[in-house]
Design a protein around this motif. Sequence first.
Motif, PDB file in Angstrom:
ATOM      1  N   ASP A 181       7.306  -7.429   0.630  1.00  0.00           N
ATOM      2  CA  ASP A 181       8.165  -7.652   1.798  1.00  0.00           C
ATOM      3  C   ASP A 181       9.274  -6.608   1.914  1.00  0.00           C
ATOM      4  OD1 ASP A 181       6.682  -9.902   2.331  1.00  0.00           O
ATOM      5  OD2 ASP A 181       8.192 -11.327   1.619  1.00  0.00           O
ATOM      6  N   ILE A 182       9.864  -6.237   0.788  1.00  0.00           N
ATOM      7  CA  ILE A 182      11.114  -5.468   0.803  1.00  0.00           C
ATOM      8  C   ILE A 182      10.908  -3.955   0.803  1.00  0.00           C
ATOM      9  CG2 ILE A 182      13.177  -4.930  -0.580  1.00  0.00           C
ATOM     10  CD1 ILE A 182      13.216  -7.898  -1.380  1.00  0.00           C
TER      11      ILE A 182
ATOM     12  N   ALA B  37       0.838  -1.204   0.000  1.00  0.00           N
ATOM     13  CA  ALA B  37       0.000   0.000   0.000  1.00  0.00           C
ATOM     14  C   ALA B  37       0.866   1.244   0.000  1.00  0.00           C
ATOM     15  CB  ALA B  37      -0.907  -0.005   1.233  1.00  0.00           C
ATOM     16  N   GLY B  38       0.458   2.229  -0.807  1.00  0.00           N
ATOM     17  CA  GLY B  38       1.184   3.489  -0.869  1.00  0.00           C
ATOM     18  C   GLY B  38       2.301   3.524  -1.884  1.00  0.00           C
TER      19      GLY B  38
ATOM     20  N   SER C 177       9.092 -15.534  -5.873  1.00  0.00           N
ATOM     21  CA  SER C 177       7.950 -15.140  -5.052  1.00  0.00           C
ATOM     22  C   SER C 177       7.305 -13.865  -5.566  1.00  0.00           C
ATOM     23  CB  SER C 177       8.404 -14.922  -3.600  1.00  0.00           C
ATOM     24  OG  SER C 177       7.378 -14.357  -2.816  1.00  0.00           O
ATOM     25  N   THR C 178       5.979 -13.832  -5.534  1.00  0.00           N
ATOM     26  CA  THR C 178       5.267 -12.597  -5.874  1.00  0.00           C
ATOM     27  C   THR C 178       5.125 -11.682  -4.661  1.00  0.00           C
ATOM     28  OG1 THR C 178       3.127 -13.663  -5.456  1.00  0.00           O
ATOM     29  CG2 THR C 178       3.949 -13.701  -7.727  1.00  0.00           C
ATOM     30  N   GLU C 179       5.643 -12.111  -3.508  1.00  0.00           N
ATOM     31  CA  GLU C 179       5.595 -11.321  -2.278  1.00  0.00           C
ATOM     32  C   GLU C 179       6.821 -10.427  -2.113  1.00  0.00           C
ATOM     33  OE1 GLU C 179       3.106 -11.405   0.029  1.00  0.00           O
ATOM     34  OE2 GLU C 179       1.927 -12.928  -1.047  1.00  0.00           O
TER      35      GLU C 179
ATOM     36  N   SER D 155      18.629 -16.326  -2.945  1.00  0.00           N
ATOM     37  CA  SER D 155      17.837 -15.911  -1.788  1.00  0.00           C
ATOM     38  C   SER D 155      16.456 -16.539  -1.933  1.00  0.00           C
ATOM     39  CB  SER D 155      17.704 -14.386  -1.721  1.00  0.00           C
ATOM     40  OG  SER D 155      16.793 -13.920  -2.708  1.00  0.00           O
ATOM     41  N   LYS D 156      15.593 -16.323  -0.962  1.00  0.00           N
ATOM     42  CA  LYS D 156      14.249 -16.902  -1.064  1.00  0.00           C
ATOM     43  C   LYS D 156      13.400 -16.190  -2.107  1.00  0.00           C
ATOM     44  CE  LYS D 156      11.866 -14.321   2.623  1.00  0.00           C
ATOM     45  NZ  LYS D 156      11.073 -14.469   3.868  1.00  0.00           N
ATOM     46  N   TYR D 157      13.921 -15.093  -2.648  1.00  0.00           N
ATOM     47  CA  TYR D 157      13.191 -14.341  -3.668  1.00  0.00           C
ATOM     48  C   TYR D 157      13.722 -14.540  -5.080  1.00  0.00           C
ATOM     49  CZ  TYR D 157      11.502 -11.789   0.424  1.00  0.00           C
ATOM     50  OH  TYR D 157      10.944 -11.448   1.636  1.00  0.00           O
TER      51      TYR D 157
END
Length: 276
Positions: A129-130, A27-28, A123-125, A236-238
Amino acid sequence: MKLAIIASGWHFPLHFFKQMSEQKIPAGWTVDMFCVSHRDPSFSVSEKKEMLAHMGYTRRELYDRILYEQIATVDDIRELGWAYVLEPNIIGDMGNVNQWLEKNDYKQYDKFLFTHDDNFILSTEMLKDILPQNDWLVLSNSDGHTQRRLRKWLKLPKEFSIRGSFEFFTKEMLDIMGGKFDLSDVQLTRDGEVTTSGVFDELSDWNATVVPWQRLIEEKKLRSRIHALSGYYRVSKYCIEGERGFIHRTEACNTDEENRGLDMVEKNFERLKARA
Protein backbone atom coordinates in the motif's frame (compact mmCIF):
# COMPACT_ATOMS: atom_id res chain seq x y z
CA MET A 1 13.27 0.45 -6.53
CA LYS A 2 14.67 -0.64 -3.17
CA LEU A 3 13.51 -0.36 0.45
CA ALA A 4 15.74 -0.84 3.49
CA ILE A 5 14.02 -1.76 6.76
CA ILE A 6 16.18 -0.92 9.77
CA ALA A 7 14.76 -2.28 13.03
CA SER A 8 16.17 -1.43 16.45
CA GLY A 9 16.68 -4.72 18.29
CA TRP A 10 15.90 -4.71 22.02
CA HIS A 11 12.68 -6.63 22.78
CA PHE A 12 12.79 -9.28 19.99
CA PRO A 13 9.19 -10.55 19.68
CA LEU A 14 9.20 -13.17 16.93
CA HIS A 15 5.79 -11.86 15.85
CA PHE A 16 7.32 -8.55 14.71
CA PHE A 17 10.17 -10.07 12.68
CA LYS A 18 7.85 -12.66 11.14
CA GLN A 19 5.14 -10.16 10.18
CA MET A 20 7.71 -7.89 8.52
CA SER A 21 9.24 -10.79 6.60
CA GLU A 22 5.78 -11.79 5.29
CA GLN A 23 4.95 -8.40 3.80
CA LYS A 24 3.65 -8.38 0.25
CA ILE A 25 6.03 -6.42 -1.96
CA PRO A 26 4.71 -4.23 -4.80
CA ALA A 27 5.88 -4.94 -8.34
CA GLY A 28 9.22 -3.34 -9.16
CA TRP A 29 10.42 -3.23 -5.53
CA THR A 30 12.95 -5.25 -3.56
CA VAL A 31 13.35 -5.13 0.22
CA ASP A 32 16.41 -5.63 2.44
CA MET A 33 15.86 -6.07 6.19
CA PHE A 34 18.39 -5.14 8.89
CA CYS A 35 18.22 -5.59 12.66
CA VAL A 36 20.61 -3.29 14.52
CA SER A 37 20.64 -4.84 17.98
CA HIS A 38 21.74 -3.27 21.26
CA ARG A 39 21.68 -6.50 23.27
CA ASP A 40 21.48 -10.24 22.66
CA PRO A 41 17.88 -11.51 22.38
CA SER A 42 18.47 -13.91 25.27
CA PHE A 43 18.22 -10.98 27.71
CA SER A 44 14.62 -10.47 26.65
CA VAL A 45 13.50 -14.03 27.41
CA SER A 46 13.38 -13.96 31.22
CA GLU A 47 12.34 -10.30 31.18
CA LYS A 48 9.24 -10.94 29.06
CA LYS A 49 8.43 -14.23 30.82
CA GLU A 50 8.25 -12.40 34.14
CA MET A 51 6.08 -9.63 32.69
CA LEU A 52 3.66 -12.10 31.08
CA ALA A 53 3.34 -14.04 34.35
CA HIS A 54 1.93 -10.92 36.02
CA MET A 55 -0.18 -9.83 33.08
CA GLY A 56 -3.94 -10.19 32.83
CA TYR A 57 -6.22 -10.58 29.84
CA THR A 58 -7.40 -7.06 29.17
CA ARG A 59 -7.74 -5.87 25.61
CA ARG A 60 -4.24 -4.40 25.51
CA GLU A 61 -2.64 -7.26 27.41
CA LEU A 62 -3.99 -9.72 24.85
CA TYR A 63 -2.05 -7.88 22.15
CA ASP A 64 1.09 -8.25 24.29
CA ARG A 65 0.44 -11.95 24.85
CA ILE A 66 0.28 -12.43 21.09
CA LEU A 67 3.31 -10.21 20.48
CA TYR A 68 5.48 -12.05 23.00
CA GLU A 69 4.23 -15.58 22.48
CA GLN A 70 7.80 -16.37 21.41
CA ILE A 71 11.06 -14.43 21.64
CA ALA A 72 13.18 -14.56 18.50
CA THR A 73 16.73 -15.85 18.60
CA VAL A 74 19.48 -14.48 16.38
CA ASP A 75 19.10 -17.61 14.23
CA ASP A 76 15.33 -17.03 13.96
CA ILE A 77 15.90 -13.46 12.82
CA ARG A 78 18.46 -14.46 10.22
CA GLU A 79 16.35 -17.38 8.95
CA LEU A 80 13.51 -14.91 8.31
CA GLY A 81 15.81 -12.98 5.98
CA TRP A 82 17.14 -10.26 8.26
CA ALA A 83 20.77 -9.17 8.41
CA TYR A 84 21.57 -9.04 12.15
CA VAL A 85 24.32 -7.00 13.77
CA LEU A 86 25.05 -6.28 17.44
CA GLU A 87 26.19 -2.69 18.08
CA PRO A 88 27.18 -0.82 21.27
CA ASN A 89 24.14 0.43 23.20
CA ILE A 90 25.16 4.08 23.01
CA ILE A 91 21.98 5.88 21.92
CA GLY A 92 18.71 4.16 21.01
CA ASP A 93 16.06 5.22 18.54
CA MET A 94 17.84 7.06 15.72
CA GLY A 95 21.18 6.05 17.22
CA ASN A 96 20.58 2.55 15.85
CA VAL A 97 19.84 4.09 12.47
CA ASN A 98 23.08 6.09 12.51
CA GLN A 99 25.00 2.91 13.29
CA TRP A 100 23.47 1.34 10.19
CA LEU A 101 24.19 4.43 8.09
CA GLU A 102 27.84 4.35 9.12
CA LYS A 103 28.30 0.88 7.60
CA ASN A 104 25.91 0.93 4.64
CA ASP A 105 25.52 3.05 1.53
CA TYR A 106 22.04 4.51 1.90
CA LYS A 107 22.16 5.92 -1.63
CA GLN A 108 21.49 2.47 -3.08
CA TYR A 109 17.99 2.60 -1.55
CA ASP A 110 14.98 4.69 -2.52
CA LYS A 111 13.03 4.48 0.73
CA PHE A 112 13.60 3.38 4.31
CA LEU A 113 11.54 2.15 7.24
CA PHE A 114 13.03 2.96 10.63
CA THR A 115 11.20 0.96 13.29
CA HIS A 116 11.39 -0.35 16.84
CA ASP A 117 10.94 -4.09 17.31
CA ASP A 118 8.16 -3.77 19.92
CA ASN A 119 5.60 -2.77 17.27
CA PHE A 120 2.57 -4.94 16.58
CA ILE A 121 2.33 -5.17 12.77
CA LEU A 122 -1.29 -5.58 11.73
CA SER A 123 -1.22 -6.16 7.98
CA THR A 124 0.89 -7.90 5.35
CA GLU A 125 -0.44 -5.34 2.82
CA MET A 126 1.47 -2.46 4.41
CA LEU A 127 4.43 -2.18 2.02
CA LYS A 128 2.23 -2.93 -0.98
CA ASP A 129 0.00 0.00 0.00
CA ILE A 130 2.66 2.50 1.06
CA LEU A 131 5.72 2.11 -1.16
CA PRO A 132 4.06 3.31 -4.41
CA GLN A 133 3.11 6.60 -2.73
CA ASN A 134 5.35 9.52 -3.71
CA ASP A 135 3.81 12.58 -2.04
CA TRP A 136 5.92 12.57 1.13
CA LEU A 137 9.45 12.89 2.44
CA VAL A 138 8.60 11.22 5.75
CA LEU A 139 5.57 9.13 6.61
CA SER A 140 5.06 8.48 10.32
CA ASN A 141 2.75 5.93 11.88
CA SER A 142 0.80 8.69 13.62
CA ASP A 143 0.93 12.32 14.64
CA GLY A 144 3.47 12.12 17.40
CA HIS A 145 2.97 15.37 19.28
CA THR A 146 1.70 14.49 22.76
CA GLN A 147 0.41 18.02 23.41
CA ARG A 148 -1.50 18.45 20.16
CA ARG A 149 -4.96 18.20 21.78
CA LEU A 150 -4.05 20.89 24.30
CA ARG A 151 -2.67 23.10 21.54
CA LYS A 152 -5.88 22.66 19.55
CA TRP A 153 -7.99 23.62 22.60
CA LEU A 154 -5.83 26.71 23.16
CA LYS A 155 -6.02 27.52 19.42
CA LEU A 156 -2.25 27.42 19.07
CA PRO A 157 -0.56 26.53 15.75
CA LYS A 158 -0.58 22.83 14.93
CA GLU A 159 2.72 21.03 15.50
CA PHE A 160 3.91 17.68 14.24
CA SER A 161 6.71 15.51 15.53
CA ILE A 162 8.05 12.03 15.00
CA ARG A 163 9.25 9.73 17.77
CA GLY A 164 11.53 7.41 15.84
CA SER A 165 9.23 4.46 16.58
CA PHE A 166 7.92 3.75 13.08
CA GLU A 167 8.71 6.08 10.18
CA PHE A 168 9.20 5.75 6.44
CA PHE A 169 11.89 8.07 5.01
CA THR A 170 12.88 8.80 1.43
CA LYS A 171 16.43 9.00 0.10
CA GLU A 172 15.73 12.67 -0.64
CA MET A 173 15.11 13.30 3.06
CA LEU A 174 18.36 11.58 4.02
CA ASP A 175 20.20 13.66 1.42
CA ILE A 176 18.77 16.85 2.97
CA MET A 177 19.91 15.60 6.41
CA GLY A 178 23.45 14.94 5.18
CA GLY A 179 23.07 11.17 5.43
CA LYS A 180 22.68 10.87 9.20
CA PHE A 181 20.72 12.05 12.21
CA ASP A 182 22.15 14.90 14.26
CA LEU A 183 22.22 13.49 17.81
CA SER A 184 23.95 16.47 19.40
CA ASP A 185 20.95 17.24 21.65
CA VAL A 186 21.19 13.82 23.34
CA GLN A 187 23.10 13.41 26.60
CA LEU A 188 22.15 9.88 27.72
CA THR A 189 24.25 6.93 26.60
CA ARG A 190 23.88 3.35 27.88
CA ASP A 191 26.95 1.58 26.54
CA GLY A 192 27.20 -1.82 28.20
CA GLU A 193 23.66 -1.75 29.62
CA VAL A 194 21.44 -4.72 28.77
CA THR A 195 18.40 -4.03 30.98
CA THR A 196 16.00 -1.19 31.71
CA SER A 197 13.77 -0.52 34.70
CA GLY A 198 10.70 0.12 32.54
CA VAL A 199 10.12 3.52 34.14
CA PHE A 200 8.74 5.92 31.52
CA ASP A 201 11.23 8.73 32.03
CA GLU A 202 14.31 6.49 32.19
CA LEU A 203 14.97 6.95 28.47
CA SER A 204 13.23 10.29 27.99
CA ASP A 205 16.43 12.00 26.92
CA TRP A 206 16.42 9.83 23.80
CA ASN A 207 13.30 11.67 22.66
CA ALA A 208 15.74 14.41 21.69
CA THR A 209 17.15 12.25 18.88
CA VAL A 210 14.63 13.82 16.49
CA VAL A 211 14.73 17.42 17.78
CA PRO A 212 17.47 18.68 15.40
CA TRP A 213 15.65 16.92 12.54
CA GLN A 214 12.45 18.79 13.42
CA ARG A 215 14.36 22.08 13.45
CA LEU A 216 15.71 21.24 10.00
CA ILE A 217 12.18 20.61 8.72
CA GLU A 218 11.10 24.05 9.90
CA GLU A 219 14.21 25.79 8.53
CA LYS A 220 13.78 24.15 5.11
CA LYS A 221 9.99 24.70 5.17
CA LEU A 222 9.31 21.03 4.50
CA ARG A 223 6.43 20.51 6.93
CA SER A 224 3.88 20.03 4.11
CA ARG A 225 5.80 16.93 2.98
CA ILE A 226 5.77 15.20 6.38
CA HIS A 227 2.67 13.02 6.66
CA ALA A 228 1.13 10.48 9.05
CA LEU A 229 -0.70 7.22 8.46
CA SER A 230 -3.14 7.96 11.27
CA GLY A 231 -4.46 10.73 13.50
CA TYR A 232 -4.63 8.34 16.45
CA TYR A 233 -1.65 8.44 18.77
CA ARG A 234 0.63 5.40 18.24
CA VAL A 235 -2.02 3.47 16.29
CA SER A 236 -2.66 3.10 12.57
CA LYS A 237 -4.33 0.34 10.58
CA TYR A 238 -0.85 -1.04 9.90
CA CYS A 239 0.93 -0.79 13.25
CA ILE A 240 0.31 -0.48 17.00
CA GLU A 241 3.43 0.98 18.61
CA GLY A 242 4.63 -0.49 21.87
CA GLU A 243 5.37 1.83 24.79
CA ARG A 244 8.65 0.75 26.37
CA GLY A 245 8.06 -2.72 24.96
CA PHE A 246 4.36 -3.26 25.59
CA ILE A 247 1.00 -2.32 24.10
CA HIS A 248 -0.63 -2.24 27.54
CA ARG A 249 1.77 0.42 28.79
CA THR A 250 0.36 3.88 28.30
CA GLU A 251 0.65 7.39 29.66
CA ALA A 252 -2.63 8.70 31.08
CA CYS A 253 -2.70 11.71 28.76
CA ASN A 254 -2.67 9.39 25.72
CA THR A 255 -4.76 6.41 26.84
CA ASP A 256 -8.19 7.52 25.59
CA GLU A 257 -6.90 8.41 22.15
CA GLU A 258 -4.92 5.18 21.87
CA ASN A 259 -8.09 3.28 22.79
CA ARG A 260 -9.97 5.06 20.01
CA GLY A 261 -7.20 3.97 17.67
CA LEU A 262 -7.64 0.38 18.83
CA ASP A 263 -11.39 0.73 18.21
CA MET A 264 -10.58 1.79 14.65
CA VAL A 265 -8.21 -1.16 14.15
CA GLU A 266 -10.71 -3.71 15.42
CA LYS A 267 -13.59 -2.26 13.39
CA ASN A 268 -11.35 -2.46 10.33
CA PHE A 269 -10.69 -6.14 11.06
CA GLU A 270 -14.43 -6.76 11.35
CA ARG A 271 -15.01 -5.13 7.96
CA LEU A 272 -12.28 -7.26 6.39
CA LYS A 273 -13.73 -10.44 7.91
CA ALA A 274 -17.17 -9.56 6.59
CA ARG A 275 -15.76 -9.21 3.06
CA ALA A 276 -13.88 -12.53 3.22
